[in-house]
Design an enzyme around this catalytic site. Structure first.
Site, PDB file in Angstrom:
ATOM      1  N   GLU A 165       0.794  -1.146   0.205  1.00 22.95           N
ATOM      2  CA  GLU A 165       0.142   0.045  -0.234  1.00 22.95           C
ATOM      3  C   GLU A 165       0.833   1.321  -0.132  1.00 22.95           C
ATOM      4  O   GLU A 165       0.702   2.191  -0.679  1.00 22.95           O
ATOM      5  CB  GLU A 165      -1.045  -0.097   1.226  1.00 22.95           C
ATOM      6  N   TYR A 213      -1.935  -8.459 -11.145  1.00 27.88           N
ATOM      7  CA  TYR A 213      -0.821  -8.152 -10.194  1.00 27.88           C
ATOM      8  C   TYR A 213       0.277  -8.980 -10.515  1.00 27.88           C
ATOM      9  O   TYR A 213       1.314  -8.380 -10.642  1.00 27.88           O
ATOM     10  CB  TYR A 213      -1.722  -8.928  -8.883  1.00 27.88           C
TER      11      TYR A 213
END
Length: 604
Positions: free
Chosen positions: A297, A382
């Site tokens: 993140e 991803y």
């Protein structure tokens, strides 16, 4: 497996955002003023949103997105009513609101309130929280749920700054994806400012009994008081991660990097909302084995928040670079072995999904133009994308690649780009400066080809050799408690479980469980991997613990595959009973996905 597809599919406009009705190319919102009240009894937000927009073309209608929103009226800044109408688009996109703004107006004020069914908001009763005393609210705007709690142009192409004033019941703290003041106001009115343009899917709010503690000079944790110390201890390396990230991609642009650890019903591992990353409590394993999500993140602060996907087809530009960048942070903070372990586990997840995903879905650009954008979140956007970035590093050499990466982020900072924008940029940079190391055909094969390129071998780590040896011994008949598991980390256990044969006898499963206490394991990743193996092999003793797990955790990464395993294994009645019990605690966006995936009627 690969294809010969070396050019993008041409039956759609690669620059169009198919998941927004907004006319951003003509009238584009650039700033939002939010003034809302939080009502836990009605489970709604109500108030006004003022939209400030630029005129790029001569048009008299501003188009914004909404889903299950109730608009009471729309005015100009002077309170004069403006004509508007609402048109239903479809259940995924919701509605589009057409506002007659004439040829001079550049601001409109929307008076509105939300529905208790808003997919972007989860309202928790006091009983559903850790403290059991006060209610809780949190948002999840990605990918297109911001439109369910704010009337706006809900497209990553429409980056906005915002100011907000939020009134909440006394005793509750409000935090947003903006500057947050740890000092609680006495009147329950909180104010926020985000002066840097962000994509609308990064708009975020949370309201609850929240305490705060710093983890460094520019980072800290918000969470319920009963979870604060454990969270701070788990994430104490945050400042070190920030420093590593800055050494690679330049100064952190957002001021503070705070996190909020949400209740277990948060449907993701983390969400990169700027200045306030949202985190799942399933990361708190007690040994920092899962903190790479914090690094992930944080990495989004550059790749995703500074440089954003223009459409949900282009999600890989966010997630692929961020997954790679995460690995670099982990390597610097926790060592090469840990980074290698995580990279190999990542590759294993990708290989598993290659076996089950239709070929047409196995490209970097997500094939979601006319479908639910949640489908873009898969192992290809991803992990395949991450493998591509790793290969760029391998081809160019780390030093040269780091130069490219820094230039790329600086060049596109605070803008949203498409896959084709990236391809054009790579042709002007990498293929010019390093044309002897990468060809345009190889670049296109990675991006538009299906599966992995034929030449790609994937990562490996000698650290897994001891696991392979133990696994071979176990399959050959050695008792589980006789296996050598010295210095195994969480990732070794994940690898062990992932490499077990598809069919494992009941006796062997019982042996494993008695030796290693997999059922009810404190590490949510290991527990999920174990439950998948157990369900696949009809190992009924796990069902009570699995039920508890699915009712306690609402993270989609765990919940979706476990329900699918139950469905495939034939546990139809058990699945229905567990889902009926667990569903009320899941985030509304996950409820909608699971209702469709499992083809079950939601219980009310």
């Amino acid at each position: 497996m690969t294809s010969n597809l070396n050019t993008p599919i041409a039956d759609f406009d690669v620059h169009r955002d198919y998941h927004s009705s907004a006319n951003t190319d003509a009238l584009c919102v650039h700033h939002v003023d939010i003034n809302i009240n939080v009502d836990f009894i009605a489970q709604q937000l109500s108030g006004t949103v003022t939209l400030f927009f630029n005129r790029k073309q001569t048009q008299s209608v501003l188009i914004i997105d909404g889903r299950d929103l109730f608009i009471d009226n729309i005015t100009d800044l002077h309170g004069q009513p403006l004509a508007y109408e609402c048109e239903d688009v479809n259940p995924i996109l919701g509605q589009r609101w057409l506002i007659n703004v004439g040829l001079l107006i550049t601001q409109v004020v929307v008076h509105y309130h939300t529905s208790p069914k808003a997919q972007g908001l989860q309202w928790l009763s006091a009983e559903q929280t850790l403290g059991k005393q006060l209610p809780y609210l949190f948002s999840q705007s990605q990918p297109i749920n911001a439109r369910s709690w704010l009337p706006l142009q809900d497209s990553p192409k429409a980056r906005v700054t915002f100011n907000a004033t939020v009134k909440a019941p006394l005793g509750l703290r409000v935090v947003m994806s903006a500057n947050n003041n740890p000092v609680m106001p006495e009147d329950g009115i909180f104010t926020f400012s985000m002066d840097k343009p962000i994509p609308t899917h990064l708009l975020a709010i949370a309201v609850g009994d929240l305490a705060f503690k710093a983890t460094g000079p520019r980072s800290g944790i918000y969470t319920e008081p009963g979870m604060l110390e454990a969270a701070v201890n788990e994430f104490e390396d945050t400042e070190s991660m920030i420093q590593v990230a800055e050494s690679l991609l330049g100064p952190y642009a957002w001021g503070r990097y705070d996190m909020i650890v949400l209740p277990p019903s948060f449907p993701f591992g983390g969400m990169e909302n700027p200045m306030l990353a949202f985190m799942t409590p399933t990361l708190i394993a007690g040994d920092k084995s899962l903190v790479s999500t914090v690094a992930h993140e944080l990495a989004h602060s550059w790749t995703g928040n500074l440089v954003s996907n223009a459409t949900w087809r282009d999600l890989w530009l966010n997630e692929g670079f961020t997954t790679y960048f995460t690995n670099r942070i982990v390597e610097a903070v926790y060592g090469t072995e840990q980074a290698e372990l995580e990279w190999v586990i990542e590759f294993g997840r990708l290989q598993e999904e290659i076996q089950s995903m239709p070929l047409v879905e196995q490209t970097l650009p997500a094939n979601v133009q006319h479908r639910d954008p949640n489908l873009a979140f898969n192992r290809f956007t991803y992990d395949k994308a991450s493998m591509f970035v790793h290969e760029l590093e391998s081809r160019l050499g780390r030093a040269a690649f780091d130069v490219f990466l820094l230039q790329y982020v600086n060049h596109f900072a605070f803008t949203a780009i498409t896959t084709e924008t990236f391809i054009d940029y790579a042709k002007q940079t990498i293929l010019v400066e390093h044309g002897d190391k990468l060809s345009v055909d190889e670049l296109n094969e990675w991006v538009y080809g299906q599966g992995l390129p034929a030449w790609y071998e994937g990562p490996r780590s000698t650290s897994f050799d001891k696991v392979d040896f133990a696994l071979a011994q176990f399959i050959s008949g050695t008792a589980a408690n006789q296996l050598s598991i010295t210095q195994w980390r969480a990732h070794h256990w994940q690898y062990f479980l992932s490499k077990l044969p598809l069919i494992v006898s009941q006796a062997m499963l019982l042996d494993l469980d008695e030796a290693f206490n997999f059922t009810g394991h404190h590490n949510a990743e290991i527990a999920c991997d174990w439950y998948r193996v157990a369900v696949r092999n009809l190992f009924d003793p796990v069902l009570p613990a699995l039920t508890e797990y699915l009712c306690k955790i609402g993270r989609g990464k765990f919940v979706r595959p476990l329900f699918i395993e139950l469905q495939i294994a034939g546990y139809h009645q058990e699945l229905k009973a567990i889902y009926a019990q667990a569903r009320p605690g899941y985030h509304p966006s996950l409820q909608v996905q699971l209702d469709t995936l499992l083809q079950l009627e939601p219980s009310h």
